[in-house]
Design a protein around this motif. Sequence first.
Motif, PDB file in Angstrom:
ATOM      1  N   ARG A  99      14.827  42.019  16.029  1.00  0.00           N
ATOM      2  CA  ARG A  99      15.809  43.102  16.022  1.00  0.00           C
ATOM      3  C   ARG A  99      17.201  42.590  15.693  1.00  0.00           C
ATOM      4  N   THR A 100      17.988  43.432  15.052  1.00  0.00           N
ATOM      5  CA  THR A 100      19.363  43.083  14.703  1.00  0.00           C
ATOM      6  C   THR A 100      20.320  44.123  15.273  1.00  0.00           C
ATOM      7  N   VAL A 101      21.558  43.705  15.473  1.00  0.00           N
ATOM      8  CA  VAL A 101      22.610  44.586  15.977  1.00  0.00           C
ATOM      9  C   VAL A 101      23.344  45.210  14.804  1.00  0.00           C
ATOM     10  N   LEU A 102      23.376  46.536  14.769  1.00  0.00           N
ATOM     11  CA  LEU A 102      24.099  47.244  13.711  1.00  0.00           C
ATOM     12  C   LEU A 102      25.544  47.515  14.110  1.00  0.00           C
ATOM     13  N   SER A 103      25.776  47.856  15.365  1.00  0.00           N
ATOM     14  CA  SER A 103      27.137  48.107  15.849  1.00  0.00           C
ATOM     15  C   SER A 103      27.139  48.078  17.364  1.00  0.00           C
ATOM     16  N   ARG A 104      28.316  47.985  17.942  1.00  0.00           N
ATOM     17  CA  ARG A 104      28.427  47.948  19.405  1.00  0.00           C
ATOM     18  C   ARG A 104      29.804  48.429  19.834  1.00  0.00           C
ATOM     19  N   GLN A 105      29.862  48.895  21.076  1.00  0.00           N
ATOM     20  CA  GLN A 105      31.112  49.318  21.691  1.00  0.00           C
ATOM     21  C   GLN A 105      31.158  48.751  23.108  1.00  0.00           C
ATOM     22  N   PHE A 106      32.352  48.364  23.518  1.00  0.00           N
ATOM     23  CA  PHE A 106      32.550  47.787  24.847  1.00  0.00           C
ATOM     24  C   PHE A 106      33.274  48.806  25.719  1.00  0.00           C
ATOM     25  N   LEU A 107      32.757  49.054  26.930  1.00  0.00           N
ATOM     26  CA  LEU A 107      33.360  49.995  27.869  1.00  0.00           C
ATOM     27  C   LEU A 107      33.621  49.285  29.181  1.00  0.00           C
ATOM     28  N   ARG A 108      34.676  49.680  29.863  1.00  0.00           N
ATOM     29  CA  ARG A 108      34.987  49.102  31.172  1.00  0.00           C
ATOM     30  C   ARG A 108      35.413  50.217  32.105  1.00  0.00           C
ATOM     31  N   PHE A 109      34.803  50.251  33.289  1.00  0.00           N
ATOM     32  CA  PHE A 109      35.086  51.286  34.266  1.00  0.00           C
ATOM     33  C   PHE A 109      35.670  50.639  35.511  1.00  0.00           C
ATOM     34  N   PRO A 110      36.765  51.204  36.086  1.00  0.00           N
ATOM     35  CA  PRO A 110      37.400  50.594  37.262  1.00  0.00           C
ATOM     36  C   PRO A 110      36.433  50.466  38.430  1.00  0.00           C
ATOM     37  N   GLY A 111      36.627  49.416  39.199  1.00  0.00           N
ATOM     38  CA  GLY A 111      35.738  49.145  40.329  1.00  0.00           C
ATOM     39  C   GLY A 111      36.248  49.750  41.624  1.00  0.00           C
ATOM     40  N   GLY A 112      35.612  49.353  42.716  1.00  0.00           N
ATOM     41  CA  GLY A 112      35.933  49.840  44.051  1.00  0.00           C
ATOM     42  C   GLY A 112      34.731  49.665  44.939  1.00  0.00           C
ATOM     43  N   SER A 113      34.863  50.047  46.191  1.00  0.00           N
ATOM     44  CA  SER A 113      33.732  49.952  47.103  1.00  0.00           C
ATOM     45  C   SER A 113      32.698  51.019  46.765  1.00  0.00           C
ATOM     46  N   GLY A 114      31.469  50.799  47.213  1.00  0.00           N
ATOM     47  CA  GLY A 114      30.410  51.757  46.947  1.00  0.00           C
ATOM     48  C   GLY A 114      29.525  51.335  45.793  1.00  0.00           C
ATOM     49  N   SER A 115      28.751  52.264  45.286  1.00  0.00           N
ATOM     50  CA  SER A 115      27.764  51.978  44.241  1.00  0.00           C
ATOM     51  C   SER A 115      28.221  52.530  42.902  1.00  0.00           C
ATOM     52  N   HIS A 116      27.675  51.921  41.845  1.00  0.00           N
ATOM     53  CA  HIS A 116      27.956  52.375  40.491  1.00  0.00           C
ATOM     54  C   HIS A 116      26.684  52.922  39.855  1.00  0.00           C
ATOM     55  N   GLU A 117      26.874  53.755  38.845  1.00  0.00           N
ATOM     56  CA  GLU A 117      25.744  54.279  38.099  1.00  0.00           C
ATOM     57  C   GLU A 117      26.138  54.431  36.641  1.00  0.00           C
ATOM     58  N   ALA A 118      25.128  54.444  35.783  1.00  0.00           N
ATOM     59  CA  ALA A 118      25.363  54.571  34.350  1.00  0.00           C
ATOM     60  C   ALA A 118      24.163  55.256  33.725  1.00  0.00           C
ATOM     61  N   SER A 119      24.421  56.021  32.646  1.00  0.00           N
ATOM     62  CA  SER A 119      23.320  56.686  31.948  1.00  0.00           C
ATOM     63  C   SER A 119      23.712  56.886  30.494  1.00  0.00           C
ATOM     64  N   ILE A 120      22.709  57.126  29.664  1.00  0.00           N
ATOM     65  CA  ILE A 120      22.916  57.349  28.237  1.00  0.00           C
ATOM     66  C   ILE A 120      22.041  58.513  27.826  1.00  0.00           C
ATOM     67  N   ASP A 121      22.561  59.350  26.917  1.00  0.00           N
ATOM     68  CA  ASP A 121      21.816  60.533  26.495  1.00  0.00           C
ATOM     69  C   ASP A 121      22.176  60.841  25.046  1.00  0.00           C
ATOM     70  N   THR A 122      21.192  61.254  24.269  1.00  0.00           N
ATOM     71  CA  THR A 122      21.436  61.716  22.904  1.00  0.00           C
ATOM     72  C   THR A 122      21.653  63.217  22.955  1.00  0.00           C
ATOM     73  N   SER A 123      22.906  63.637  22.816  1.00  0.00           N
ATOM     74  CA  SER A 123      23.257  65.037  23.028  1.00  0.00           C
ATOM     75  C   SER A 123      23.010  65.912  21.811  1.00  0.00           C
ATOM     76  N   LEU A 124      23.304  65.412  20.631  1.00  0.00           N
ATOM     77  CA  LEU A 124      23.186  66.208  19.420  1.00  0.00           C
ATOM     78  C   LEU A 124      22.463  65.420  18.342  1.00  0.00           C
ATOM     79  N   THR A 125      21.687  66.112  17.537  1.00  0.00           N
ATOM     80  CA  THR A 125      21.040  65.506  16.382  1.00  0.00           C
ATOM     81  C   THR A 125      21.211  66.433  15.196  1.00  0.00           C
ATOM     82  N   GLY A 126      21.776  65.922  14.089  1.00  0.00           N
ATOM     83  CA  GLY A 126      21.937  66.707  12.883  1.00  0.00           C
ATOM     84  C   GLY A 126      20.707  66.634  12.000  1.00  0.00           C
ATOM     85  N   LYS A 127      20.622  67.513  11.015  1.00  0.00           N
ATOM     86  CA  LYS A 127      19.413  67.600  10.199  1.00  0.00           C
ATOM     87  C   LYS A 127      19.217  66.371   9.318  1.00  0.00           C
TER      88      LYS A 127
END
Length: 395
Positions: A99-127
């Motif tokens: 496999r090869t990497v076509l593109s990428r994006q870096f995200l950073r979310f502020p921390g703190g006490s407690g738990s973290h969660e993350a999810s990904i979803d494909t919201s729209l698809t064009g014809k």
Amino acid sequence: MRLPALIPLLAFLTALPARAMEADPPKHALPSEQQPDDEEEAIPEDSGDSEATLATETLGARREAVLLTSPEVLSDEGVYVTRQLDARLVVLNGEGPSRTVLSRQFLRFPGGSGSHEASIDTSLTGKKGEKVIEVMLGRHSDGEGKVEEVTFFQVSPGEDEEGGQLSEILRLQYTPSSGSGYPHEKESLRSEAKPSPLHEGYSDLFITLHGKYCETDEDCRETERVTRIRWTGTHYEQQEDRRIRVSASSSLSHSTSRRGPTYDAGNVRDEDKATAWCEGAKGTGSGEWLAFSFDMPVTVQQLTLIPGYNKSPEVWRNNARLKQVRLHFEEGPHQDVTLEDSPAPQHIRIARKSPFKGVKLEILSVYPGKRFADACVSEVDFSGVRAAPVRKEAK
């Protein structure tokens, strides 16, 4: 998935530049995803919230989007605090180790006490394979409540070098719950896809942020804000909330039936191609116009219209359609355009680059209808609308 099982993929992804916007990514080959040797550095079992998470979405026969998150955790006398949540969104092509990497994006979310969660979803698809990916990063703790950030990316289609590229469309942060006590806020985010009125085979995404803000149990106010991600004909973009007022030189009289159609100017902005504005002047409609005004000076990249009464093929043929039009701005030169005799949406690139608050679309000539002389327009839309920067006056 525990971090040791992800070390080959994690090592590969973390070796990439942190900012994907710095340069076009090279085609990197993934390392073999076998289990690490015993000599690999082990992750302590008592490291608290130190798990990396891996989520994927299929983008096509050989492509997928991978969201890899890894919290940076510190321990202070047995209390684990996440300093930040790092996330990498990567578009991969191929299968297995090749496999090869076509593109990428870096995200950073502020921390703190407690738990973290993350999810990904494909919201729209064009014809043609265009996709919008929705990435959610969040943090929850009993004392501080819950905070989430949603970012929408477009993924370009195609199997060539341009395919699989990521570009950010919109980023929203909201508070599902601010925790106990007052003042208190509670926000919810809802995404809904609706068919595009101008582009068959595409949908627009409507993102509704509903908020309830309370100073006390009795002192509360509620708000609702809708943001639209729309297909412009070439790409998805955020539609800024700009009020557009429309008026006309004349309008055809309403149907005598109470349930019959109306032909007012507002029909060209109702996102329903089965309704239309029809001019009501005698003759061919030459010289009649629609005028659009914005609530502030803006620049506009494109105007899209359906030049005819597009309720059905028969109705479209029976009524006159716009052939030549002229765009008048508040000042400066006008822009003349010749349209095709087609019920498909037609796109006009706005030649004017300086800001304006209004534009008038004048009919110069028409394609005659089989039964009626009235010229009609089903929809008019604007894309690439940007508020003009406010100039500060020199003191």
